[in-house]
Design a protein around this motif. Sequence first.
Motif, PDB file in Angstrom:
ATOM      1  N   GLN A  25       0.818  -1.218   0.000  1.00  0.00           N
ATOM      2  CA  GLN A  25       0.000   0.000   0.000  1.00  0.00           C
ATOM      3  C   GLN A  25       0.856   1.275   0.000  1.00  0.00           C
ATOM      4  N   ARG A  26       2.063   1.182   0.562  1.00  0.00           N
ATOM      5  CA  ARG A  26       2.945   2.353   0.585  1.00  0.00           C
ATOM      6  C   ARG A  26       3.469   2.703  -0.806  1.00  0.00           C
ATOM      7  N   GLU A  27       3.353   1.780  -1.754  1.00  0.00           N
ATOM      8  CA  GLU A  27       3.818   2.024  -3.113  1.00  0.00           C
ATOM      9  C   GLU A  27       2.741   2.642  -4.002  1.00  0.00           C
ATOM     10  N   LEU A  28       1.516   2.743  -3.512  1.00  0.00           N
ATOM     11  CA  LEU A  28       0.430   3.272  -4.341  1.00  0.00           C
ATOM     12  C   LEU A  28       0.692   4.686  -4.868  1.00  0.00           C
ATOM     13  N   PRO A  29       1.264   5.591  -4.078  1.00  0.00           N
ATOM     14  CA  PRO A  29       1.538   6.913  -4.652  1.00  0.00           C
ATOM     15  C   PRO A  29       2.471   6.847  -5.860  1.00  0.00           C
ATOM     16  N   ASP A  30       3.377   5.873  -5.902  1.00  0.00           N
ATOM     17  CA  ASP A  30       4.253   5.701  -7.055  1.00  0.00           C
ATOM     18  C   ASP A  30       3.539   5.001  -8.206  1.00  0.00           C
ATOM     19  N   LEU A  31       2.511   4.251  -7.899  1.00  0.00           N
ATOM     20  CA  LEU A  31       1.764   3.515  -8.914  1.00  0.00           C
ATOM     21  C   LEU A  31       0.888   4.446  -9.753  1.00  0.00           C
ATOM     22  N   LEU A  32       0.341   5.475  -9.142  1.00  0.00           N
ATOM     23  CA  LEU A  32      -0.611   6.341  -9.836  1.00  0.00           C
ATOM     24  C   LEU A  32      -0.032   7.042 -11.064  1.00  0.00           C
ATOM     25  N   PRO A  33       1.208   7.554 -11.036  1.00  0.00           N
ATOM     26  CA  PRO A  33       1.749   8.133 -12.275  1.00  0.00           C
ATOM     27  C   PRO A  33       1.844   7.107 -13.411  1.00  0.00           C
ATOM     28  N   SER A  34       2.137   5.862 -13.054  1.00  0.00           N
ATOM     29  CA  SER A  34       2.172   4.812 -14.078  1.00  0.00           C
ATOM     30  C   SER A  34       0.785   4.567 -14.648  1.00  0.00           C
ATOM     31  N   LEU A  35      -0.214   4.633 -13.788  1.00  0.00           N
ATOM     32  CA  LEU A  35      -1.587   4.485 -14.272  1.00  0.00           C
ATOM     33  C   LEU A  35      -1.957   5.633 -15.201  1.00  0.00           C
ATOM     34  N   ASP A  36      -1.475   6.844 -14.905  1.00  0.00           N
ATOM     35  CA  ASP A  36      -1.714   7.985 -15.801  1.00  0.00           C
ATOM     36  C   ASP A  36      -1.220   7.667 -17.207  1.00  0.00           C
TER      37      ASP A  36
END
Length: 53
Positions: A25-36
């Motif tokens: 869950q701590r990696e989610l902020p890094d995941l969102l740019p990839s989702l963009d």
Amino acid sequence: MHAPIYDGIEAREIQAAAGLLGIDQRELPDLLPSLDVLIGTTAAAHREASDIT
């Protein structure tokens, strides 16, 4: 996570999918740019495909 709805996908759905994939869950902020990038690329491809037909 930022907005509860992320480009049509609810934040809890993103969190659930990440959990199923074993993403901390701590990696989610890094995941969102990839989702963009993925969402933008998919949308562009969809628009191009629609223009061709």
